[in-house]
Design a protein around this motif. Structure first.
Motif, PDB file in Angstrom:
ATOM      1  N   GLY A 216      58.103  43.242   7.750  1.00  0.00           N
ATOM      2  CA  GLY A 216      57.211  42.267   8.363  1.00  0.00           C
ATOM      3  C   GLY A 216      57.008  42.494   9.849  1.00  0.00           C
ATOM      4  N   TRP A 217      58.085  42.843  10.562  1.00  0.00           N
ATOM      5  CA  TRP A 217      57.948  43.062  12.012  1.00  0.00           C
ATOM      6  C   TRP A 217      57.054  44.262  12.306  1.00  0.00           C
ATOM      7  CZ3 TRP A 217      59.347  47.769  13.859  1.00  0.00           C
ATOM      8  CH2 TRP A 217      60.270  48.529  13.127  1.00  0.00           C
ATOM      9  N   GLY A 218      57.056  45.240  11.427  1.00  0.00           N
ATOM     10  CA  GLY A 218      56.199  46.403  11.625  1.00  0.00           C
ATOM     11  C   GLY A 218      54.734  46.054  11.452  1.00  0.00           C
ATOM     12  N   ILE A 219      54.448  45.243  10.443  1.00  0.00           N
ATOM     13  CA  ILE A 219      53.072  44.780  10.220  1.00  0.00           C
ATOM     14  C   ILE A 219      52.597  43.970  11.421  1.00  0.00           C
ATOM     15  CG2 ILE A 219      51.608  43.299   8.786  1.00  0.00           C
ATOM     16  CD1 ILE A 219      52.366  45.890   7.440  1.00  0.00           C
ATOM     17  N   ALA A 220      53.474  43.092  11.942  1.00  0.00           N
ATOM     18  CA  ALA A 220      53.098  42.248  13.088  1.00  0.00           C
ATOM     19  C   ALA A 220      52.787  43.089  14.315  1.00  0.00           C
ATOM     20  CB  ALA A 220      54.224  41.261  13.390  1.00  0.00           C
ATOM     21  N   ILE A 221      53.593  44.112  14.571  1.00  0.00           N
ATOM     22  CA  ILE A 221      53.360  44.976  15.732  1.00  0.00           C
ATOM     23  C   ILE A 221      52.029  45.709  15.596  1.00  0.00           C
ATOM     24  CG2 ILE A 221      54.140  47.077  16.887  1.00  0.00           C
ATOM     25  CD1 ILE A 221      57.005  46.158  16.422  1.00  0.00           C
ATOM     26  N   CYS A 222      51.771  46.260  14.425  1.00  0.00           N
ATOM     27  CA  CYS A 222      50.513  46.989  14.197  1.00  0.00           C
ATOM     28  C   CYS A 222      49.310  46.068  14.344  1.00  0.00           C
ATOM     29  CB  CYS A 222      50.520  47.631  12.814  1.00  0.00           C
ATOM     30  SG  CYS A 222      51.735  48.951  12.597  1.00  0.00           S
ATOM     31  N   SER A 223      49.417  44.856  13.800  1.00  0.00           N
ATOM     32  CA  SER A 223      48.309  43.907  13.856  1.00  0.00           C
ATOM     33  C   SER A 223      48.051  43.443  15.285  1.00  0.00           C
ATOM     34  CB  SER A 223      48.606  42.706  12.956  1.00  0.00           C
ATOM     35  OG  SER A 223      47.561  41.760  13.003  1.00  0.00           O
ATOM     36  N   ALA A 224      49.126  43.068  15.993  1.00  0.00           N
ATOM     37  CA  ALA A 224      48.968  42.562  17.362  1.00  0.00           C
ATOM     38  C   ALA A 224      48.431  43.646  18.296  1.00  0.00           C
ATOM     39  CB  ALA A 224      50.309  42.037  17.875  1.00  0.00           C
ATOM     40  N   GLY A 225      48.954  44.835  18.186  1.00  0.00           N
ATOM     41  CA  GLY A 225      48.488  45.918  19.043  1.00  0.00           C
ATOM     42  C   GLY A 225      47.031  46.270  18.784  1.00  0.00           C
ATOM     43  N   SER A 226      46.649  46.306  17.513  1.00  0.00           N
ATOM     44  CA  SER A 226      45.267  46.628  17.160  1.00  0.00           C
ATOM     45  C   SER A 226      44.311  45.536  17.618  1.00  0.00           C
ATOM     46  CB  SER A 226      45.158  46.824  15.640  1.00  0.00           C
ATOM     47  OG  SER A 226      45.988  47.881  15.203  1.00  0.00           O
ATOM     48  N   ALA A 227      44.716  44.271  17.473  1.00  0.00           N
ATOM     49  CA  ALA A 227      43.868  43.158  17.906  1.00  0.00           C
ATOM     50  C   ALA A 227      43.693  43.155  19.420  1.00  0.00           C
ATOM     51  CB  ALA A 227      44.469  41.831  17.446  1.00  0.00           C
ATOM     52  N   ALA A 228      44.764  43.462  20.148  1.00  0.00           N
ATOM     53  CA  ALA A 228      44.679  43.507  21.615  1.00  0.00           C
ATOM     54  C   ALA A 228      43.723  44.608  22.070  1.00  0.00           C
ATOM     55  CB  ALA A 228      46.072  43.722  22.216  1.00  0.00           C
ATOM     56  N   LEU A 229      43.810  45.764  21.439  1.00  0.00           N
ATOM     57  CA  LEU A 229      42.911  46.870  21.780  1.00  0.00           C
ATOM     58  C   LEU A 229      41.461  46.500  21.495  1.00  0.00           C
ATOM     59  CD1 LEU A 229      42.352  49.828  22.560  1.00  0.00           C
ATOM     60  CD2 LEU A 229      42.785  50.434  20.157  1.00  0.00           C
ATOM     61  N   ALA A 230      41.213  45.895  20.330  1.00  0.00           N
ATOM     62  CA  ALA A 230      39.847  45.516  19.951  1.00  0.00           C
ATOM     63  C   ALA A 230      39.295  44.452  20.892  1.00  0.00           C
ATOM     64  CB  ALA A 230      39.823  45.019  18.512  1.00  0.00           C
ATOM     65  N   ALA A 231      40.126  43.483  21.266  1.00  0.00           N
ATOM     66  CA  ALA A 231      39.678  42.414  22.166  1.00  0.00           C
ATOM     67  C   ALA A 231      39.335  42.965  23.541  1.00  0.00           C
ATOM     68  CB  ALA A 231      40.754  41.341  22.275  1.00  0.00           C
ATOM     69  N   TRP A 232      40.140  43.883  24.038  1.00  0.00           N
ATOM     70  CA  TRP A 232      39.890  44.469  25.354  1.00  0.00           C
ATOM     71  C   TRP A 232      38.574  45.238  25.367  1.00  0.00           C
ATOM     72  CZ3 TRP A 232      39.494  49.488  27.327  1.00  0.00           C
ATOM     73  CH2 TRP A 232      39.553  49.592  28.712  1.00  0.00           C
ATOM     74  N   CYS A 233      38.307  45.968  24.306  1.00  0.00           N
ATOM     75  CA  CYS A 233      37.089  46.786  24.239  1.00  0.00           C
ATOM     76  C   CYS A 233      35.825  45.944  24.103  1.00  0.00           C
ATOM     77  CB  CYS A 233      37.179  47.762  23.070  1.00  0.00           C
ATOM     78  SG  CYS A 233      38.425  49.064  23.253  1.00  0.00           S
ATOM     79  N   THR A 234      35.924  44.790  23.448  1.00  0.00           N
ATOM     80  CA  THR A 234      34.722  43.998  23.137  1.00  0.00           C
ATOM     81  C   THR A 234      34.554  42.764  24.016  1.00  0.00           C
ATOM     82  OG1 THR A 234      35.921  42.735  21.428  1.00  0.00           O
ATOM     83  CG2 THR A 234      34.784  44.740  20.725  1.00  0.00           C
ATOM     84  N   HIS A 235      35.447  42.547  24.980  1.00  0.00           N
ATOM     85  CA  HIS A 235      35.376  41.317  25.777  1.00  0.00           C
ATOM     86  C   HIS A 235      34.055  41.154  26.539  1.00  0.00           C
ATOM     87  CE1 HIS A 235      37.080  37.760  27.627  1.00  0.00           C
ATOM     88  NE2 HIS A 235      36.623  38.183  28.789  1.00  0.00           N
ATOM     89  N   PRO A 236      33.500  42.207  27.151  1.00  0.00           N
ATOM     90  CA  PRO A 236      32.208  42.014  27.837  1.00  0.00           C
ATOM     91  C   PRO A 236      31.122  41.469  26.911  1.00  0.00           C
ATOM     92  CG  PRO A 236      33.203  44.081  28.510  1.00  0.00           C
ATOM     93  CD  PRO A 236      34.033  43.561  27.380  1.00  0.00           C
ATOM     94  N   ALA A 237      31.045  41.990  25.697  1.00  0.00           N
ATOM     95  CA  ALA A 237      30.051  41.496  24.745  1.00  0.00           C
ATOM     96  C   ALA A 237      30.359  40.062  24.330  1.00  0.00           C
ATOM     97  CB  ALA A 237      30.010  42.401  23.508  1.00  0.00           C
ATOM     98  N   ASP A 238      31.644  39.705  24.299  1.00  0.00           N
ATOM     99  CA  ASP A 238      32.030  38.345  23.944  1.00  0.00           C
ATOM    100  C   ASP A 238      31.573  37.349  25.001  1.00  0.00           C
ATOM    101  OD1 ASP A 238      33.420  36.475  22.217  1.00  0.00           O
ATOM    102  OD2 ASP A 238      34.935  36.336  23.786  1.00  0.00           O
TER     103      ASP A 238
END
Length: 248
Positions: A216-238
Motif C-alpha cells: 500500500g505504501w508503494g502505491i501511495a508514493i507512486c500516486s502522490a508523486g505522479s499527481a504532484a508532477l501532473a499538477a505542477w505541469c498543468t497549473h497555468p491552464a488551471d
C-alpha cells in the motif's frame, strides 16, 4: 484540485477479468473521502486564482494568510462552501472516470506502452468531464462569491444550479468544457503514464514479480508523486479555467 487516484493498486495479473464496476465504486468512495480532506485547500486555491480579475480588497496572495482570513471571516464552514455540488457530482463523475479507465485499458492494446497510458487518460477524462464541468462551475462560483462584489450570490447548490439555468440555460453549466479538458487531458496523460511507469519501476526495485504485488505504501508514493508532477505541469491552464468558469 481534482483528486483522481488509481483504484487498481492491488490488481493481479488477471485484472482484466474483474467486473467493470469495481473500479468506479472504489474510485467514488475514495474520491469522497479525499475531497473532505482537501476541499479547504481547494477553496483557497480558487480564491487566489481569481484575485487578478477582481478588485476586492483584503484577499491575501499568501496561502497561509488566505487560510487565516477565511477562518476569521466565516469560520471552518467557509472552507466548505459549494461542497454540496461536489457531493452531488463526485460519485457519478468519478464512476464515469474509473469506468472509462477500466474500459480504456481493455480497448487500448497493451503493446502501446506509454502512448496507451496517455490515451486511456484522455478517454477517461472525456467521459467524466461531462459531469465534472458543471460541478466545477458551481463549486468554484460558491467558493469565490464572497470576493466577487455581488456579481452572483448563491444560497445553496440548488439555488446556484437554478440561477445559472435561468440565466444561461444548459450551456451555462457546461461553460469551459474544453477549458476543463485543456487542464485534465494533459493532467491525466501525465498522471496515468507516470503512475504506471513508476509502479513498474518500484516493483523492479523491490524485486517483485509485477506491480500488482506492490504494498500500500508503494502505491501511495507512486500516486502522490505522479499527481504532484501532473499538477505542477498543468497549473497555468488551471488558473485560466478557474477564471473562465468562476467569473460571470
Amino acid at each position: 484540485m481534482r483528486d483522481i487516484k488509481s483504484a487498481d493498486g492491488q490488481e493481479e495479473s488477471n485484472a482484466h477479468s474483474a467486473p467493470l464496476w469495481h473500479g468506479p465504486a472504489a474510485g467514488a468512495i475514495s474520491s469522497i473521502a479525499s475531497r473532505v480532506v482537501t476541499y479547504p485547500a481547494d477553496t483557497v486555491k480558487a480564491q487566489q486564482q481569481l484575485r487578478g480579475v477582481t478588485s476586492a480588497r483584503g484577499y491575501s496572495s499568501s496561502t497561509l494568510s488566505a487560510f487565516q482570513q477565511v477562518v476569521r471571516a466565516e469560520g471552518l464552514s467557509g472552507f466548505y462552501r459549494g461542497f454540496g455540488a461536489v457531493l452531488s457530482g463526485v460519485v457519478p463523475a468519478t464512476a464515469l472516470y474509473f469506468g472509462g479507465y477500466e474500459t480504456g485499458k481493455q480497448l487500448i492494446p497493451a503493446g502501446y506502452g506509454f502512448l496507451g497510458d496517455m490515451l486511456v487518460g484522455c478517454y477517461s477524462q472525456a467521459i467524466a468531464g461531462i459531469v465534472f464541468t458543471p460541478v466545477d462551475i458551481i463549486k468554484e462560483r460558491m467558493q469565490v462569491q464572497g470576493m466577487m462584489q455581488g456579481a452572483f450570490t448563491y444560497r445553496s447548490t440548488f439555488h446556484a444550479v437554478s440561477s445559472i439555468m435561468h440565466q444561461h440555460g444548459l450551456p451555462g453549466l457546461m461553460k469551459g468544457y474544453w477549458a476543463t479538458n485543456s487542464v485534465w487531458f494533459p493532467w491525466n496523460m501525465i498522471y496515468i503514464a507516470s503512475y504506471e511507469r513508476s509502479k513498474t519501476a518500484l516493483a523492479q526495485q523491490l524485486q517483485l514479480r509485477d506491480a500488482g504485488q506492490l504494498p500500500g505504501w508503494g502505491i501511495a508514493i507512486c500516486s502522490a508523486g505522479s499527481a504532484a508532477l501532473a499538477a505542477w505541469c498543468t497549473h497555468p491552464a488551471d488558473v485560466v479555467k478557474t477564471r473562465l468558469q468562476g467569473h460571470e
